[in-house]
Design a protein around this motif. Sequence first.
Motif, mmCIF file in Angstrom:
data_model
loop_
_atom_site.group_PDB
_atom_site.id
_atom_site.type_symbol
_atom_site.label_atom_id
_atom_site.label_comp_id
_atom_site.label_asym_id
_atom_site.label_seq_id
_atom_site.Cartn_x
_atom_site.Cartn_y
_atom_site.Cartn_z
ATOM 1 N N GLY A 36 0.824 -1.193 0.000
ATOM 2 C CA GLY A 36 0.000 0.000 0.000
ATOM 3 C C GLY A 36 0.861 1.246 0.000
ATOM 4 O O GLY A 36 1.776 1.383 -0.797
ATOM 5 N N TYR A 37 0.558 2.149 0.913
ATOM 6 C CA TYR A 37 1.255 3.415 1.002
ATOM 7 C C TYR A 37 2.119 3.423 2.254
ATOM 8 O O TYR A 37 1.676 3.036 3.332
ATOM 9 C CB TYR A 37 0.257 4.566 1.043
ATOM 10 C CG TYR A 37 -0.463 4.764 -0.275
ATOM 11 C CD1 TYR A 37 -1.435 3.864 -0.695
ATOM 12 C CD2 TYR A 37 -0.160 5.830 -1.099
ATOM 13 C CE1 TYR A 37 -2.081 4.017 -1.909
ATOM 14 C CE2 TYR A 37 -0.808 6.005 -2.316
ATOM 15 C CZ TYR A 37 -1.769 5.092 -2.708
ATOM 16 O OH TYR A 37 -2.395 5.260 -3.910
ATOM 17 N N THR A 38 3.345 3.883 2.088
ATOM 18 C CA THR A 38 4.294 3.934 3.193
ATOM 19 C C THR A 38 4.620 5.386 3.495
ATOM 20 O O THR A 38 4.808 6.184 2.569
ATOM 21 C CB THR A 38 5.582 3.179 2.827
ATOM 22 O OG1 THR A 38 5.232 1.833 2.478
ATOM 23 C CG2 THR A 38 6.537 3.146 4.011
ATOM 24 N N PHE A 39 4.705 5.705 4.791
ATOM 25 C CA PHE A 39 4.906 7.081 5.203
ATOM 26 C C PHE A 39 6.281 7.293 5.826
ATOM 27 O O PHE A 39 6.851 6.389 6.442
ATOM 28 C CB PHE A 39 3.837 7.494 6.224
ATOM 29 C CG PHE A 39 2.499 7.761 5.599
ATOM 30 C CD1 PHE A 39 1.688 6.719 5.176
ATOM 31 C CD2 PHE A 39 2.056 9.059 5.408
ATOM 32 C CE1 PHE A 39 0.462 6.958 4.573
ATOM 33 C CE2 PHE A 39 0.819 9.312 4.824
ATOM 34 C CZ PHE A 39 0.026 8.266 4.406
ATOM 35 N N GLY A 40 6.783 8.522 5.650
ATOM 36 C CA GLY A 40 7.994 8.919 6.345
ATOM 37 C C GLY A 40 7.679 9.236 7.799
ATOM 38 O O GLY A 40 6.516 9.209 8.223
ATOM 39 N N SER A 41 8.706 9.552 8.551
ATOM 40 C CA SER A 41 8.542 9.806 9.990
ATOM 41 C C SER A 41 8.135 11.243 10.292
ATOM 42 O O SER A 41 7.898 11.588 11.445
ATOM 43 C CB SER A 41 9.839 9.472 10.731
ATOM 44 O OG SER A 41 10.906 10.210 10.171
ATOM 45 N N GLY A 42 8.042 12.066 9.252
ATOM 46 C CA GLY A 42 7.557 13.427 9.459
ATOM 47 C C GLY A 42 8.664 14.427 9.775
ATOM 48 O O GLY A 42 9.749 14.072 10.249
ATOM 49 N N THR A 43 8.377 15.690 9.490
ATOM 50 C CA THR A 43 9.297 16.800 9.768
ATOM 51 C C THR A 43 8.534 17.890 10.503
ATOM 52 O O THR A 43 7.531 18.386 9.997
ATOM 53 C CB THR A 43 9.888 17.389 8.472
ATOM 54 O OG1 THR A 43 10.661 16.399 7.801
ATOM 55 C CG2 THR A 43 10.761 18.612 8.781
ATOM 56 N N ARG A 44 9.005 18.236 11.678
ATOM 57 C CA ARG A 44 8.398 19.324 12.445
ATOM 58 C C ARG A 44 9.106 20.615 12.064
ATOM 59 O O ARG A 44 10.283 20.788 12.339
ATOM 60 C CB ARG A 44 8.556 19.071 13.943
ATOM 61 C CG ARG A 44 8.156 20.244 14.831
ATOM 62 C CD ARG A 44 6.673 20.427 14.899
ATOM 63 N NE ARG A 44 5.988 19.229 15.386
ATOM 64 C CZ ARG A 44 4.680 19.035 15.270
ATOM 65 N NH1 ARG A 44 3.923 19.954 14.689
ATOM 66 N NH2 ARG A 44 4.130 17.926 15.736
ATOM 67 N N LEU A 45 8.407 21.506 11.387
ATOM 68 C CA LEU A 45 8.970 22.795 10.971
ATOM 69 C C LEU A 45 8.467 23.891 11.906
ATOM 70 O O LEU A 45 7.270 24.046 12.100
ATOM 71 C CB LEU A 45 8.572 23.121 9.536
ATOM 72 C CG LEU A 45 8.896 24.553 9.051
ATOM 73 C CD1 LEU A 45 10.404 24.789 9.057
ATOM 74 C CD2 LEU A 45 8.322 24.793 7.664
ATOM 75 N N THR A 46 9.415 24.631 12.455
ATOM 76 C CA THR A 46 9.087 25.796 13.281
ATOM 77 C C THR A 46 9.745 27.011 12.674
ATOM 78 O O THR A 46 10.970 27.036 12.494
ATOM 79 C CB THR A 46 9.581 25.625 14.731
ATOM 80 O OG1 THR A 46 8.998 24.435 15.284
ATOM 81 C CG2 THR A 46 9.179 26.819 15.585
ATOM 82 N N VAL A 47 8.949 28.008 12.328
ATOM 83 C CA VAL A 47 9.463 29.240 11.742
ATOM 84 C C VAL A 47 9.376 30.344 12.799
ATOM 85 O O VAL A 47 8.294 30.606 13.332
ATOM 86 C CB VAL A 47 8.667 29.642 10.491
ATOM 87 C CG1 VAL A 47 9.295 30.869 9.830
ATOM 88 C CG2 VAL A 47 8.602 28.491 9.502
ATOM 89 N N VAL A 48 10.511 30.947 13.083
ATOM 90 C CA VAL A 48 10.545 31.962 14.150
ATOM 91 C C VAL A 48 10.843 33.355 13.578
ATOM 92 O O VAL A 48 11.297 33.486 12.450
ATOM 93 C CB VAL A 48 11.589 31.607 15.222
ATOM 94 C CG1 VAL A 48 11.228 30.284 15.869
ATOM 95 C CG2 VAL A 48 12.992 31.535 14.606
#
Lengths: 117, 112
Positions: A105-117
């Motif tokens: 099926g579909y496989t996902f990455g572990s994600g990226t938390r983006l914080t813009v300051v």
Amino acid sequence: GAVVSQHPSWVICKSGTSVKIECRSLDFQATTMFWYRQFPKQSLMLMATSNEGSKATYEQGVEKDKFLINHASLTLSTLTVTSAHPEDSSFYICSARTTEANNYGYTFGSGTRLTVV
Amino acid sequence: KQEVTQIPAALSVPEGENLVLNCSFTDSAIYNLQWFRQDPGKGLTSLLLIQSSQREQTSGRLNASLDKSSGRSTLYIAASQPGDSATYLCAVIKTSGSRLTFGEGTQLTVNP
């Protein structure tokens, strides 16, 4: 099984700068990759679909000039957030469809938390 | 337009209990259905994939069923453990290679 590697896992950047997020399929060829954005306590929102060697298809309301997607090979797609602003702060997740979709099926990455300051 | 609904939105159970998570979809013409788990601040982990021609899939303590005609799928978790605490998402795929349509998820808490 199919593995998708996403980097970085978190990033902090200043307003006005650009950030690139990478999504790699490690042991399979991903003809199609998807980029999602997720706000706290909400489900995933599809931003765009990218196919290797062609332009990405963006969902309604997603600015293509702000969220640049490049799918230059069968194992790598990148999302670049250009001229980032605090409202771009979010959790970004990529997904790849394996050529053996019936098995994985579909496989996902572990994600990226983006914080813009 | 396909809509996916998950019930309940949140569930809290004591350790050891068997439980069922529900997923319903409005368009029964699907290619397959996939269940995922998401831990806080993490990506999605695929649990089970059910092809449209199948009625169920099993992996360890997990069993997922699919009834296309009624537009429903259930995820059964046996002998729940605190480590099962996470958000569970179901997603349907209309055609091969098309986008996933997600439900809003069920947040599961298993108390020791």
